[in-house]
Design a protein around this motif. Structure first.
Motif, PDB file in Angstrom:
ATOM      1  N   UNK A   1       0.799  -1.222   0.000  1.00 44.66           N
ATOM      2  CA  UNK A   1       0.000   0.000   0.000  1.00 44.66           C
ATOM      3  C   UNK A   1       0.832   1.273   0.000  1.00 44.66           C
ATOM      4  N   UNK A   2       2.007   1.206  -0.581  1.00 43.28           N
ATOM      5  CA  UNK A   2       2.851   2.400  -0.677  1.00 43.28           C
ATOM      6  C   UNK A   2       2.808   2.919  -2.110  1.00 43.28           C
ATOM      7  N   UNK A   3       3.355   4.097  -2.321  1.00 42.36           N
ATOM      8  CA  UNK A   3       3.346   4.694  -3.660  1.00 42.36           C
ATOM      9  C   UNK A   3       4.091   3.821  -4.666  1.00 42.36           C
ATOM     10  N   UNK A   4       5.149   3.136  -4.234  1.00 37.43           N
ATOM     11  CA  UNK A   4       5.931   2.308  -5.150  1.00 37.43           C
ATOM     12  C   UNK A   4       5.508   0.847  -5.150  1.00 37.43           C
ATOM     13  N   UNK A   5       4.606   0.486  -4.249  1.00 35.86           N
ATOM     14  CA  UNK A   5       4.108  -0.899  -4.189  1.00 35.86           C
ATOM     15  C   UNK A   5       2.602  -0.867  -3.924  1.00 35.86           C
ATOM     16  N   UNK A   6       1.822  -0.591  -4.965  1.00 35.28           N
ATOM     17  CA  UNK A   6       0.379  -0.406  -4.796  1.00 35.28           C
ATOM     18  C   UNK A   6      -0.416  -1.712  -4.714  1.00 35.28           C
ATOM     19  N   UNK A   7       0.053  -2.649  -3.925  1.00 34.95           N
ATOM     20  CA  UNK A   7      -0.669  -3.902  -3.677  1.00 34.95           C
ATOM     21  C   UNK A   7      -0.942  -4.029  -2.185  1.00 34.95           C
ATOM     22  N   UNK A   8      -1.990  -4.749  -1.860  1.00 35.91           N
ATOM     23  CA  UNK A   8      -2.297  -5.007  -0.453  1.00 35.91           C
ATOM     24  C   UNK A   8      -1.381  -6.107   0.072  1.00 35.91           C
ATOM     25  N   UNK A   9      -1.380  -6.273   1.374  1.00 38.39           N
ATOM     26  CA  UNK A   9      -0.616  -7.359   1.988  1.00 38.39           C
ATOM     27  C   UNK A   9      -1.080  -8.696   1.427  1.00 38.39           C
ATOM     28  N   UNK A  10      -2.390  -8.890   1.305  1.00 36.31           N
ATOM     29  CA  UNK A  10      -2.933 -10.158   0.786  1.00 36.31           C
ATOM     30  C   UNK A  10      -2.483 -10.403  -0.656  1.00 36.31           C
ATOM     31  N   UNK A  11      -2.455  -9.365  -1.478  1.00 33.55           N
ATOM     32  CA  UNK A  11      -2.006  -9.521  -2.863  1.00 33.55           C
ATOM     33  C   UNK A  11      -0.524  -9.883  -2.926  1.00 33.55           C
ATOM     34  N   UNK A  12       0.297  -9.219  -2.103  1.00 35.58           N
ATOM     35  CA  UNK A  12       1.721  -9.554  -2.064  1.00 35.58           C
ATOM     36  C   UNK A  12       1.953 -10.970  -1.548  1.00 35.58           C
ATOM     37  N   UNK A  13       1.157 -11.363  -0.557  1.00 35.31           N
ATOM     38  CA  UNK A  13       1.300 -12.725  -0.038  1.00 35.31           C
ATOM     39  C   UNK A  13       0.955 -13.737  -1.126  1.00 35.31           C
ATOM     40  N   UNK A  14      -0.082 -13.489  -1.881  1.00 33.77           N
ATOM     41  CA  UNK A  14      -0.457 -14.389  -2.975  1.00 33.77           C
ATOM     42  C   UNK A  14       0.640 -14.429  -4.038  1.00 33.77           C
ATOM     43  N   UNK A  15       1.183 -13.268  -4.382  1.00 34.63           N
ATOM     44  CA  UNK A  15       2.226 -13.200  -5.413  1.00 34.63           C
ATOM     45  C   UNK A  15       3.513 -13.883  -4.972  1.00 34.63           C
ATOM     46  N   UNK A  16       3.795 -13.872  -3.673  1.00 35.70           N
ATOM     47  CA  UNK A  16       5.047 -14.443  -3.174  1.00 35.70           C
ATOM     48  C   UNK A  16       4.904 -15.878  -2.690  1.00 35.70           C
ATOM     49  N   UNK A  17       3.716 -16.444  -2.779  1.00 33.34           N
ATOM     50  CA  UNK A  17       3.505 -17.817  -2.331  1.00 33.34           C
ATOM     51  C   UNK A  17       4.437 -18.754  -3.086  1.00 33.34           C
ATOM     52  N   UNK A  18       5.207 -19.541  -2.352  1.00 38.28           N
ATOM     53  CA  UNK A  18       6.123 -20.485  -2.971  1.00 38.28           C
ATOM     54  C   UNK A  18       7.459 -19.900  -3.364  1.00 38.28           C
ATOM     55  N   UNK A  19       7.659 -18.609  -3.106  1.00 36.24           N
ATOM     56  CA  UNK A  19       8.926 -17.964  -3.428  1.00 36.24           C
ATOM     57  C   UNK A  19      10.068 -18.719  -2.746  1.00 36.24           C
ATOM     58  N   UNK A  20      11.140 -18.945  -3.463  1.00 31.10           N
ATOM     59  CA  UNK A  20      12.301 -19.655  -2.922  1.00 31.10           C
ATOM     60  C   UNK A  20      13.430 -18.653  -2.793  1.00 31.10           C
ATOM     61  N   UNK A  21      14.025 -18.580  -1.596  1.00 32.41           N
ATOM     62  CA  UNK A  21      15.051 -17.570  -1.346  1.00 32.41           C
ATOM     63  C   UNK A  21      16.334 -18.180  -0.822  1.00 32.41           C
ATOM     64  N   UNK A  22      17.432 -17.598  -1.261  1.00 34.30           N
ATOM     65  CA  UNK A  22      18.745 -17.895  -0.699  1.00 34.30           C
ATOM     66  C   UNK A  22      19.173 -16.610   0.001  1.00 34.30           C
ATOM     67  N   UNK A  23      18.846 -16.520   1.262  1.00 36.25           N
ATOM     68  CA  UNK A  23      19.044 -15.293   2.013  1.00 36.25           C
ATOM     69  C   UNK A  23      19.030 -15.652   3.484  1.00 36.25           C
ATOM     70  N   UNK A  24      19.332 -14.679   4.331  1.00 32.97           N
ATOM     71  CA  UNK A  24      19.172 -14.949   5.745  1.00 32.97           C
ATOM     72  C   UNK A  24      17.685 -15.012   6.020  1.00 32.97           C
ATOM     73  N   UNK A  25      17.251 -15.745   6.963  1.00 32.75           N
ATOM     74  CA  UNK A  25      15.833 -15.932   7.166  1.00 32.75           C
ATOM     75  C   UNK A  25      15.393 -15.497   8.537  1.00 32.75           C
ATOM     76  N   UNK A  26      14.137 -15.643   8.844  1.00 38.61           N
ATOM     77  CA  UNK A  26      13.094 -16.105   7.937  1.00 38.61           C
ATOM     78  C   UNK A  26      12.667 -15.018   6.959  1.00 38.61           C
ATOM     79  N   UNK A  27      12.248 -15.430   5.783  1.00 38.13           N
ATOM     80  CA  UNK A  27      11.790 -14.485   4.774  1.00 38.13           C
ATOM     81  C   UNK A  27      10.392 -13.978   5.079  1.00 38.13           C
ATOM     82  N   UNK A  28       9.576 -14.834   5.653  1.00 36.47           N
ATOM     83  CA  UNK A  28       8.187 -14.476   5.839  1.00 36.47           C
ATOM     84  C   UNK A  28       7.624 -15.260   7.007  1.00 36.47           C
ATOM     85  N   UNK A  29       6.891 -14.587   7.855  1.00 32.43           N
ATOM     86  CA  UNK A  29       6.203 -15.256   8.941  1.00 32.43           C
ATOM     87  C   UNK A  29       4.710 -15.034   8.755  1.00 32.43           C
ATOM     88  N   UNK A  30       3.984 -16.118   8.852  1.00 35.40           N
ATOM     89  CA  UNK A  30       2.520 -16.024   8.797  1.00 35.40           C
ATOM     90  C   UNK A  30       1.983 -16.746  10.014  1.00 35.40           C
TER      91      UNK A  30
END
Length: 134
Positions: A103-132
C-alpha cells in the motif's frame, strides 16, 4: 534475471552457474532477459517482459522493496504461483516485508495480494523471509 544495481555479484554468480550448466550440457537453460529495477516503472517493465516472454521461472537479486514492487506488478498482470515462480538471492529481506512495502506509492498492492504473489517464493538469504500465522 532481475537485479538491483548493487546486486551485480548475485546476478553474475547466477548467470555464471547457468553458463557452466550449459557448457557441461547439464541443463538447457534459456535466459530470456536481464533487467535492473530501481523504480515502479522498472518493476512494471519487468512484469511486462516476464509476461511477454512467458517466463515461468524467474530469478531476482533485489532488496525487499524492489522485490515487492516486482511481485506486485506480476500479481497485477495475473502472473501468480504456481504458474509463475520466483527465486530470490541476496537482499536482506525483512520477515515483515509484506507489511512494510504494501500500500505504498511504489508498491500499490495489499498485503494479501503480495502474499499471494510471493507464495512459494524460494530464497537464498538470511531468514526467515516471511512469517505467517499458518
Amino acid at each position: 534475471a532481475t537485479y538491483r544495481d548493487i546486486n551485480h555479484a548475485a546476478k553474475d554468480l547466477f548467470l555464471d552457474l547457468l553458463d557452466q550448466d550449459l557448457t557441461a550440457g547439464r541443463y538447457p537453460w534459456t535466459v530470456l532477459t536481464t533487467l535492473s529495477v530501481k523504480t515502479l516503472d522498472d518493476a512494471k517493465f519487468v512484469a511486462e517482459e516476464t509476461h511477454h516472454h512467458d517466463a515461468r521461472i524467474n530469478f531476482m537479486a533485489l532488496y525487499e522493496l524492489e522485490g515487492a514492487m516486482v511481485l506486485c506488478q506480476a500479481y497485477k498482470d495475473g502472473m501468480q504461483p504456481p504458474d509463475y515462480n520466483w527465486f530470490v538471492a541476496s537482499g536482506w529481506w525483512n520477515e515483515q516485508f509484506l507489511q512494510l512495502t504494501a500500500n505504498s506509492a511504489v508498491c500499490p498492492c495489499t498485503v494479501a495480494e503480495l502474499q499471494r504473489a510471493s507464495f512459494g517464493l524460494i530464497a537464498a538469504d538470511r531468514g526467515p523471509m516471511l512469517r505467517t500465522e499458518e
